[in-house]
Enzyme design. Structure first.
Site, PDB file in Angstrom:
ATOM      1  N   CYS A 129       0.831  -1.208   0.000  1.00 26.12           N
ATOM      2  CA  CYS A 129       0.000   0.000   0.000  1.00 26.12           C
ATOM      3  C   CYS A 129       0.866   1.260   0.000  1.00 26.12           C
ATOM      4  O   CYS A 129       2.032   1.220  -0.415  1.00 26.12           O
ATOM      5  CB  CYS A 129      -0.964  -0.006   1.182  1.00 26.12           C
ATOM      6  N   ASP A 198      -3.469   1.892  10.093  1.00 24.62           N
ATOM      7  CA  ASP A 198      -4.617   2.801  10.215  1.00 24.62           C
ATOM      8  C   ASP A 198      -5.124   2.818  11.640  1.00 24.62           C
ATOM      9  O   ASP A 198      -5.545   3.848  12.146  1.00 24.62           O
ATOM     10  CB  ASP A 198      -5.729   2.403   9.239  1.00 24.62           C
TER      11      ASP A 198
END
Ligand code: RUB
Length: 306
Positions: A129, A198
């Site tokens: 990512c 996150d």
């Protein structure tokens, strides 16, 4: 002046602004814009506007405790400020936001410095990512003169891996781009894996881009140390009280825009990596075992638990 709350929330929703740190920074800056532009004539109305913005941002992306912690901190500081004057409160919002941004930047820089030392000369690094914190760390290692190369995934369905690849190539880092499903094939040539986060739970499990959990298992099988590089304020205090970090479910059309009618397409944005697969969390406190996150949070950021 920065973007308004509405414009920022829309950019976050569309992933024009992506990554937990960038999302939080954008929301904080929008709070500053709100304080600058507000027509509120008393404290109650200003707080109401801030809380409405808080709700809008939280719903723009579900899985973002750093942004939620930041907004809660700024609102609490405004609420408890010993003044009723809107002019003074606008300054409180602005200065609290500036202070938060400064601390956040220092935290990610510290994590980058610590993590960079785990990249040995001649080594191969794996990432998934786009994490601005991981990129910062790789940039630091490069600036320190370490000779390494990176394997990075494309990161379906939104291709955030392309952002990583472009940034790394721009930094002059030797980078190989692979499809997500090639992770296991390439892991055998990797020395160390780094991903961002996150959300971090009270048990030290980490929520990150979908696919991260699988990569952690693959790294474990290949005996490749798997690190999470993250500011501690991605910790979600609700998980301490039994709550679960909600996993954002995105539009199935991102996966297959013209899928056949009747086909079920699922598009979870994140997954959970259990703490047992995580070698360490690289953060502003150095490298800590995931199981120590709660204790470290209590010492460093007691306000998160109030
Ligand atoms: C981004 C992602 C990143 C973390 C950490 O997902 O999973 O690894 O947010 O990024 P998305 P950072 O693109 O869906 O936001 O280190 O920049 O906070």
């Amino acid at each position: 002046m920065g973007d308004s709350v509405e414009v920022t929330a829309e950019k976050i929703r569309r992933i024009e602004i992506q990554g937990a740190r960038n999302v939080a920074i954008a929301a904080i800056k929008a709070f500053q814009t709100l304080a600058e532009q507000t027509k509120a004539s008393n404290k109650k109305d200003l707080l109401k506007e801030l809380r409405e913005a808080q709700g809008l941002f939280a719903s723009a992306r579900d899985t973002e405790p750093l942004m939620r912690n930041a907004m809660r901190y700024i609102i609490n500081q405004t609420q408890t400020a010993p003044t009723e004057q809107v002019t003074a409160l606008r300054i409180v919002v602005n200065e609290t936001a500036d202070g938060f941004l400064k601390d956040l930047s220092a935290s990610s820089m510290r994590a980058a410095e610590v993590g960079a030392k785990r990249i040995g000369d001649g080594s191969v690094v794996f990432t998934h990512c786009h994490s601005s914190t991981v990129t910062k760390m790789l940039a630091k290692a490069k600036a320190d003169g370490v000779d390494f190369r990176v394997v990075c995934t494309e990161t379906r369905p939104a291709f955030q891996g392309r952002i990583t690849a472009k940034e790394l190539v721009g930094l002059g880092i030797d980078t190989t781009f692979i499809v997500d499903s090639a992770a296991r094939t390439f892991m055998s040539e990797v020395d160390v894996a780094f991903v961002g986060a996150d959300a971090i739970t009270s048990e030290g499990n980490v929520v990150n881009k979908i696919g991260t959990g699988g990569i952690a298992v693959i790294a474990s099988e290949a005996r490749v140390p798997f690190y999470v590089v993250s500011e501690l304020l991605k910790f979600n205090p609700e998980t301490l009280h039994g709550g679960c970090e909600k996993i954002e479910q995105r539009n199935p059309a991102e996966v297959w825009p013209e899928a056949p009618q009747g086909l079920k397409v699922k598009n979870p944005a994140f997954d959970v990596t259990p703490n047992r697969y995580i070698h360490g969390i690289i953060c502003e406190e150095g490298i800590i075992p995931p199981q120590m996150v709660l204790e470290t949070m209590r010492k460093r950021y007691p306000w998160v638990f109030l």
